[in-house]
Structure formats: structure tokens, C-alpha cells
Design a protein around this motif. Structure first.
Motif, mmCIF file in Angstrom:
data_model
loop_
_atom_site.group_PDB
_atom_site.id
_atom_site.type_symbol
_atom_site.label_atom_id
_atom_site.label_comp_id
_atom_site.label_asym_id
_atom_site.label_seq_id
_atom_site.Cartn_x
_atom_site.Cartn_y
_atom_site.Cartn_z
ATOM 1 N N ILE A 43 36.514 42.936 40.111
ATOM 2 C CA ILE A 43 37.069 42.068 39.081
ATOM 3 C C ILE A 43 37.674 42.932 37.985
ATOM 4 O O ILE A 43 37.260 44.084 37.785
ATOM 5 C CB ILE A 43 35.989 41.110 38.518
ATOM 6 N N GLY A 44 38.652 42.409 37.284
ATOM 7 C CA GLY A 44 39.287 43.151 36.201
ATOM 8 C C GLY A 44 40.512 42.407 35.712
ATOM 9 O O GLY A 44 40.891 41.367 36.281
ATOM 10 N N PRO A 45 41.152 42.896 34.657
ATOM 11 C CA PRO A 45 42.344 42.232 34.124
ATOM 12 C C PRO A 45 43.446 42.147 35.171
ATOM 13 O O PRO A 45 43.501 42.951 36.111
ATOM 14 C CB PRO A 45 42.769 43.143 32.959
ATOM 15 N N SER A 46 44.333 41.184 35.008
ATOM 16 C CA SER A 46 45.477 41.059 35.918
ATOM 17 C C SER A 46 46.253 42.366 35.947
ATOM 18 O O SER A 46 46.497 42.983 34.915
ATOM 19 C CB SER A 46 46.396 39.919 35.466
ATOM 20 N N GLY A 47 46.617 42.789 37.165
ATOM 21 C CA GLY A 47 47.396 44.013 37.311
ATOM 22 C C GLY A 47 46.594 45.290 37.291
ATOM 23 O O GLY A 47 47.166 46.379 37.262
ATOM 24 N N CYS A 48 45.250 45.185 37.337
ATOM 25 C CA CYS A 48 44.422 46.392 37.227
ATOM 26 C C CYS A 48 44.282 47.134 38.553
ATOM 27 O O CYS A 48 43.719 48.229 38.586
ATOM 28 C CB CYS A 48 43.044 46.038 36.674
ATOM 29 N N GLU A 166 40.836 37.202 47.016
ATOM 30 C CA GLU A 166 40.913 35.897 46.358
ATOM 31 C C GLU A 166 41.040 34.746 47.364
ATOM 32 O O GLU A 166 41.947 33.910 47.254
ATOM 33 C CB GLU A 166 42.076 35.868 45.366
ATOM 34 N N PRO A 167 40.139 34.675 48.326
ATOM 35 C CA PRO A 167 40.304 33.688 49.399
ATOM 36 C C PRO A 167 40.198 32.240 48.942
ATOM 37 O O PRO A 167 40.681 31.345 49.625
ATOM 38 C CB PRO A 167 39.173 34.040 50.367
ATOM 39 N N PHE A 168 39.564 32.007 47.781
ATOM 40 C CA PHE A 168 39.378 30.631 47.323
ATOM 41 C C PHE A 168 40.224 30.318 46.095
ATOM 42 O O PHE A 168 40.053 29.271 45.467
ATOM 43 C CB PHE A 168 37.894 30.373 47.001
ATOM 44 N N GLY A 169 41.138 31.204 45.754
ATOM 45 C CA GLY A 169 41.914 31.063 44.530
ATOM 46 C C GLY A 169 42.801 29.833 44.488
ATOM 47 O O GLY A 169 43.114 29.330 43.401
ATOM 48 N N SER A 200 37.624 35.357 38.957
ATOM 49 C CA SER A 200 36.673 34.409 38.394
ATOM 50 C C SER A 200 35.342 35.072 38.069
ATOM 51 O O SER A 200 34.659 35.583 38.969
ATOM 52 C CB SER A 200 36.449 33.249 39.368
ATOM 53 N N ILE A 201 34.950 35.037 36.804
ATOM 54 C CA ILE A 201 33.661 35.590 36.396
ATOM 55 C C ILE A 201 32.506 34.838 37.054
ATOM 56 O O ILE A 201 31.616 35.474 37.651
ATOM 57 C CB ILE A 201 33.533 35.586 34.862
ATOM 58 N N PRO A 202 32.469 33.486 36.986
ATOM 59 C CA PRO A 202 31.361 32.780 37.646
ATOM 60 C C PRO A 202 31.293 33.062 39.151
ATOM 61 O O PRO A 202 30.199 33.176 39.714
ATOM 62 C CB PRO A 202 31.658 31.306 37.356
ATOM 63 N N GLU A 203 32.441 33.148 39.798
ATOM 64 C CA GLU A 203 32.450 33.406 41.238
ATOM 65 C C GLU A 203 31.850 34.768 41.546
ATOM 66 O O GLU A 203 31.037 34.916 42.465
ATOM 67 C CB GLU A 203 33.882 33.320 41.765
ATOM 68 N N SER A 204 32.238 35.779 40.778
ATOM 69 C CA SER A 204 31.708 37.125 41.019
ATOM 70 C C SER A 204 30.202 37.157 40.790
ATOM 71 O O SER A 204 29.458 37.789 41.551
ATOM 72 C CB SER A 204 32.418 38.148 40.130
ATOM 73 N N ALA A 246 26.772 36.233 34.161
ATOM 74 C CA ALA A 246 28.175 35.951 33.873
ATOM 75 C C ALA A 246 28.564 36.488 32.496
ATOM 76 O O ALA A 246 29.671 37.021 32.311
ATOM 77 C CB ALA A 246 28.432 34.444 33.951
ATOM 78 N N THR A 247 27.654 36.376 31.530
ATOM 79 C CA THR A 247 27.925 36.901 30.183
ATOM 80 C C THR A 247 28.065 38.415 30.206
ATOM 81 O O THR A 247 28.948 38.974 29.543
ATOM 82 C CB THR A 247 26.796 36.488 29.221
ATOM 83 N N GLU A 248 27.220 39.084 30.982
ATOM 84 C CA GLU A 248 27.306 40.539 31.088
ATOM 85 C C GLU A 248 28.650 40.964 31.679
ATOM 86 O O GLU A 248 29.286 41.923 31.213
ATOM 87 C CB GLU A 248 26.157 41.072 31.945
ATOM 88 N N ILE A 249 29.105 40.247 32.705
ATOM 89 C CA ILE A 249 30.407 40.557 33.311
ATOM 90 C C ILE A 249 31.530 40.281 32.319
ATOM 91 O O ILE A 249 32.461 41.086 32.165
ATOM 92 C CB ILE A 249 30.604 39.728 34.601
ATOM 93 N N ARG A 250 31.434 39.161 31.617
ATOM 94 C CA ARG A 250 32.456 38.798 30.624
ATOM 95 C C ARG A 250 32.551 39.855 29.520
ATOM 96 O O ARG A 250 33.644 40.248 29.099
ATOM 97 C CB ARG A 250 32.157 37.423 30.044
ATOM 98 N N GLU A 251 31.409 40.325 29.042
ATOM 99 C CA GLU A 251 31.413 41.336 27.978
ATOM 100 C C GLU A 251 31.992 42.656 28.465
ATOM 101 O O GLU A 251 32.693 43.351 27.722
ATOM 102 C CB GLU A 251 29.998 41.516 27.444
#
Length: 260
Positions: A43-48, A166-169, A200-204, A246-251
Motif C-alpha cells: 500500500i502507498g500513495p498513488s504512483g508510488c 487491486e483485484p477488487f478495486g 484501501s487501508i481497511p482492505e489491507s 487500520a489507524t496504524e496503517i493510516r498514520e
């Protein structure tokens, strides 16, 4: 766990159009080891460079520098030995082939007999809970059902590694959540190693043993978050531990975006 790593990436860089005016450094200094049987999300910002990294593992791209090995061999050798399957955001099924024939295609290319292909196709339809849809055409299936067929096709030859971009995107939220449960069931039943790209943070958080957070381009491994939520069920989404993960991933994502 096996002493042999499912995936080992050492100092991998990827530069597109190297030496040209439009040169783009997509990945830089990637070091990552993945154990057999793990479920690892990127996971990461778009284009990473998440999808680029997945393609390096799958030998769809070659690293500009560094090394990628899959089960102790080069990514290219692993691809030649058909050690992995791939699933993309769009199912990529052939409209003119019935569902069973789509699943059988990799087996056909490998020289399996017609009888063995038919038996294996039905086994895979049972695995993805579509036992009565082998005679349908892809256009007769919903998007979620098409992705199940895509997963069945990718697993038909029992690959040790499943790469998923991103199979479920493209699915609606309720279908997506259902497919996550189904994917975890299949993962548990098959023991396949999974590398999964998501925005998706929740998905990860829901799917993974570990979440690899990449920095903005050129993508680097910013952090790796261990996830310990036990067996995932629908109730897991309401568990305080799930929200904490999810909060840890978001931060972590917020910190990479501000350059920390």
C-alpha cells in the motif's frame, strides 16, 4: 515456515526510460522478504510503484538494479517454471469461452488431457463456490463472480505464489467485502503465498499478515506493519483491534506523505 523464502527482493531499483529526457525513477532500494504461506499487502500513495513492484516479482518487468528471487530462483526462472498466478483489477476472461473453458486455459497450455482439465475446472469452481456456472459465459456473471473465476483460473495449476493487483478495486463495497472473506477462505484452504496490491487501508488491514507501506515515488519501503487479528470474519470489521491496525496503517501513510 520453510527456510526458503517465497520472495526475496534485494536492493531493487526500477527506472523507466533510463537516460532519456522523460526518465522516471519508480522504485529505489527495495528490500523485502516474504515467507511461504504469508499474505502480504502493498500500500502507498498513488504512483508510488506498488504495481511496478508486483510486476518485478512476476517478471513482467526487469529491475534496473538489484535482485528478485522467487522460491530460490530468479523471477524469470520462476515464471518459466509457472510458479505463480496473477489476478488483475479486471477479470480478463475470454468472452467467447465458457467459464469452465476459461479456467482450463492454463491447463490446456500446459498439455493437460481434456478429462483432467475438466476435473480440475470443476474442483476450482467448487473452491470459489460457483459449482453450477461452468457452462455460463463471463457476460452472464456479475463482476464479483467474474473475479472468482479469475482467481480459480490463476489457482488451477496450483501455483505456490498468487500475485494480485487491486483485484477488487472495481467492485461495490458490499461485494468487495464478501470477496475479501472468500479470498481468505481460499488462501487458508490452499496455503498459497499471496502478494496483494491495494489502495484501501481497511482492505489491507483485514486481509494481511503484514502490510508494506511504500513512500511516494521513487517508492521505498517506509514501514512494515505486522497484523495479528486471528481468523477474519465479518465480526472482525467491528473489532477494536481492527480499527487500531487500520489507524496504524493510516498514520504510516500520512507520515510518508509529509516526508517523515
Amino acid at each position: 515456515m520453510s527456510d526458503e523464502l517465497a520472495v526475496s527482493i534485494n536492493g531493487a531499483d526500477k527506472v523507466f526510460n533510463q537516460g532519456e529526457a522523460d526518465e522516471v525513477a519508480a522504485l529505489s532500494g527495495i528490500d523485502l522478504d516474504i515467507q511461504p504461506g504469508e499474505f502480504v499487502s502493498l500500500i502507498g500513495p498513488s504512483g508510488c510503484g506498488k504495481s511496478t513492484l508486483l510486476r518485478l516479482i512476476g517478471d513482467l518487468l526487469e529491475p534496473t538494479a538489484g535482485e528478485v528471487t522467487v522460491f530460490g530462483r530468479s523471477a524469470h526462472e520462476a515464471r518459466m517454471d509457472q510458479d505463480y498466478g496473477m489476478v488483475f483489477q479486471h477479470a480478463g476472461l475470454f468472452d467467447w469461452r465458457k467459464v469452465s473453458a476459461n479456467i482450463e486455459l492454463p491447463l490446456e497450455l500446459r498439455g493437460w488431457s481434456k478429462a483432467d482439465r475438466s476435473t480440475r475446472s470443476q474442483e476450482m469452481l467448487d473452491l470459489v463456490k460457483l459449482p453450477d456456472f461452468g457452462g455460463h459465459y463471463p457476460r452472464q456473471l456479475s463482476g464479483g463472480m467474474q473475479q472468482r473465476v479469475s482467481i480459480a483460473r490463476a489457482l488451477s495449476f496450483e501455483p505456490k505464489l498468487l500475485l494480485m493487483d487491486e483485484p477488487f478495486g472495481a467492485l461495490d463495497e458490499m461485494t468487495r467485502e464478501h470477496m475479501q472473506i472468500e479470498l481468505l477462505r481460499i488462501w487458508e484452504e490452499t496455503g498459497t503465498t499471496v502478494v496483494f496490491v491495494t489502495h484501501s487501508i481497511p482492505e489491507s488491514a483485514f486481509l494481511s499478515n503484514r502490510v508494506v507501506v511504500l513512500s511516494p515515488r521513487p517508492g521505498r519501503v517506509h514501514s512494515i506493519i505486522d497484523v495479528d487479528l486471528g481468523k477474519r470474519t465479518e465480526e472482525t470489521r467491528e473489532d477494536p483491534a481492527f480499527f487500531a491496525t487500520a489507524t496504524e496503517i493510516r498514520e504510516a501513510l500520512r507520515s510518508v506523505e509529509v516526508g517523515q
